[in-house]
Design an enzyme around this catalytic site. Sequence first.
Site, PDB file in Angstrom:
ATOM      1  N   TYR A  39      32.390  19.582  27.440  1.00 49.81           N
ATOM      2  CA  TYR A  39      31.748  18.304  27.200  1.00 49.81           C
ATOM      3  C   TYR A  39      31.466  17.899  25.498  1.00 49.81           C
ATOM      4  CZ  TYR A  39      27.922  14.741  28.215  1.00 49.81           C
ATOM      5  OH  TYR A  39      27.130  13.674  28.437  1.00 49.81           O
ATOM      6  N   LYS A  92      32.424  14.859  23.260  1.00 52.45           N
ATOM      7  CA  LYS A  92      31.441  13.943  22.747  1.00 52.45           C
ATOM      8  C   LYS A  92      31.217  13.878  21.008  1.00 52.45           C
ATOM      9  CE  LYS A  92      29.886  12.394  26.207  1.00 52.45           C
ATOM     10  NZ  LYS A  92      30.101  10.991  26.917  1.00 52.45           N
TER      11      LYS A  92
HETATM   12  P1  NAD Z   1      26.823   8.884  35.782  1.00 44.84           P
HETATM   13  O1  NAD Z   1      27.166  10.017  36.472  1.00 44.84           O
HETATM   14  O2  NAD Z   1      25.477   8.080  36.444  1.00 44.84           O
HETATM   15  O3  NAD Z   1      27.719   7.582  35.632  1.00 44.84           O
HETATM   16  C1  NAD Z   1      29.115   7.808  35.262  1.00 44.84           C
HETATM   17  C2  NAD Z   1      29.699   6.291  35.431  1.00 44.84           C
HETATM   18  O4  NAD Z   1      31.211   6.726  35.002  1.00 44.84           O
HETATM   19  C3  NAD Z   1      30.094   6.009  36.895  1.00 44.84           C
HETATM   20  O5  NAD Z   1      29.855   4.598  36.878  1.00 44.84           O
HETATM   21  C4  NAD Z   1      31.330   6.502  37.297  1.00 44.84           C
HETATM   22  O6  NAD Z   1      31.916   5.905  38.069  1.00 44.84           O
HETATM   23  C5  NAD Z   1      31.987   6.698  35.926  1.00 44.84           C
HETATM   24  N1  NAD Z   1      33.154   7.293  35.685  1.00 44.84           N
HETATM   25  C6  NAD Z   1      33.260   8.649  36.042  1.00 44.84           C
HETATM   26  N2  NAD Z   1      34.657   9.288  35.778  1.00 44.84           N
HETATM   27  C7  NAD Z   1      35.427   7.989  35.716  1.00 44.84           C
HETATM   28  C8  NAD Z   1      36.626   7.806  35.345  1.00 44.84           C
HETATM   29  N3  NAD Z   1      37.601   8.600  35.667  1.00 44.84           N
HETATM   30  N4  NAD Z   1      37.308   6.395  35.325  1.00 44.84           N
HETATM   31  C9  NAD Z   1      36.331   5.241  35.232  1.00 44.84           C
HETATM   32  N5  NAD Z   1      35.021   5.599  35.573  1.00 44.84           N
HETATM   33  C10 NAD Z   1      34.565   6.832  35.634  1.00 44.84           C
HETATM   34  O7  NAD Z   1      26.425   9.182  34.289  1.00 44.84           O
HETATM   35  P2  NAD Z   1      25.462   8.667  33.096  1.00 44.84           P
HETATM   36  O8  NAD Z   1      24.422   9.837  33.025  1.00 44.84           O
HETATM   37  O9  NAD Z   1      25.119   7.217  33.297  1.00 44.84           O
HETATM   38  O10 NAD Z   1      26.496   8.909  31.925  1.00 44.84           O
HETATM   39  C11 NAD Z   1      26.818   7.743  31.278  1.00 44.84           C
HETATM   40  C12 NAD Z   1      27.601   8.034  30.022  1.00 44.84           C
HETATM   41  O11 NAD Z   1      26.204   8.556  29.257  1.00 44.84           O
HETATM   42  C13 NAD Z   1      28.454   9.385  29.989  1.00 44.84           C
HETATM   43  O12 NAD Z   1      29.534   9.091  29.038  1.00 44.84           O
HETATM   44  C14 NAD Z   1      27.668  10.567  29.334  1.00 44.84           C
HETATM   45  O13 NAD Z   1      28.199  11.694  29.195  1.00 44.84           O
HETATM   46  C15 NAD Z   1      26.718   9.686  28.698  1.00 44.84           C
HETATM   47  N6  NAD Z   1      25.189  10.622  28.539  1.00 44.84           N
HETATM   48  C16 NAD Z   1      24.839  10.934  29.464  1.00 44.84           C
HETATM   49  C17 NAD Z   1      23.465  11.614  29.277  1.00 44.84           C
HETATM   50  C18 NAD Z   1      22.449  11.765  30.303  1.00 44.84           C
HETATM   51  O14 NAD Z   1      21.463  12.527  29.961  1.00 44.84           O
HETATM   52  N7  NAD Z   1      22.671  11.103  31.617  1.00 44.84           N
HETATM   53  C19 NAD Z   1      23.167  12.004  28.167  1.00 44.84           C
HETATM   54  C20 NAD Z   1      24.081  11.749  26.796  1.00 44.84           C
HETATM   55  C21 NAD Z   1      25.316  10.950  27.214  1.00 44.84           C
END
Ligand code: NAD
Length: 246
Positions: free
Chosen positions: A154, A158
């Site tokens: 990951y 990123k």
């Molecule tokens: P989440 O799991 O709640 O949502 C993820 C979304 O991505 C969902 O809508 C899912 O359907 C979609 N998805 C997953 N695999 C997919 C694929 N192969 N094709 C199309 N869509 C796909 O996650 P989140 O926490 O909302 O994360 C969103 C983004 O933010 C991600 O890139 C994550 O890495 C990043 N992020 C999250 C955090 C955190 O603490 N939650 C921190 C830093 C970065």
Amino acid sequence: MGSARTVVVTGGSKGIGRAVCLAFADAETVIYFNYGSDEKGAEETSKLAADAGGKAFGIKADVSDPDAVADFFKQILDATGKIDVLVNNAGITKDGLLVRMKPEDWNDVLSVNLTGAFLCTKIAAKAMMKKRYGRIIMISSVVGVMGNPGQANYVAAKAGLIGFTKAVAKELASRNITANAIAPGYVDTEMTAAMTEKAKEAMIAQIPLGRGGTPEDIAGAAAFLASEKADYITGQVIHVNGGLYM
Ligand code: NAD
């Protein structure tokens, strides 16, 4: 082909992606988002956008599948003829210590988080170049800058997104297309739901502002980067993390 702004968000069925869709939901914008398998969540995002006076269409499309991505964008371009904003948000984790990490867990995370952004940006960039306007936003992560044990795949994805953002920013700047990354800190979503209460408390103890982020905290930065207030910002990483990393 209307004059409404066309915004594309990957992974919009929940979490940060849903909040990003809602941040753009208004009468002058048409939003298209895709999702992995969460159809119910996608319907909910569309409903919430409609409640807010906007339009958000969910389409099931795996961002790591080139054919599915091509079809997703074809539907959007057939309907609106342009893409003003792309938010590469879709992401997954498959955590594990490096010495135990299976190659498929490495590949899956790189495919969705990094290759997915490449596939979507490539198609969107072509459409943006024609119109000499575009705003591309990658959702990276604070761990892409700080590192994190148990997340080699990951973190690599990123950090890769940040390099990708800078290359895209330099390549497309002459066409009035900007590319920036948002690096969220800890945000309470399904992605982080698996953390134990103890691990969450330990994480929050390290955040100067004393709380985890909300999806709306991240969505606000995306709305800003897509607005005319950010017209002169490109190739940057905007950290939205409560001070966790400075
Ligand atoms: P989440 O799991 O709640 O949502 C993820 C979304 O991505 C969902 O809508 C899912 O359907 C979609 N998805 C997953 N695999 C997919 C694929 N192969 N094709 C199309 N869509 C796909 O996650 P989140 O926490 O909302 O994360 C969103 C983004 O933010 C991600 O890139 C994550 O890495 C990043 N992020 C999250 C955090 C955190 O603490 N939650 C921190 C830093 C970065």
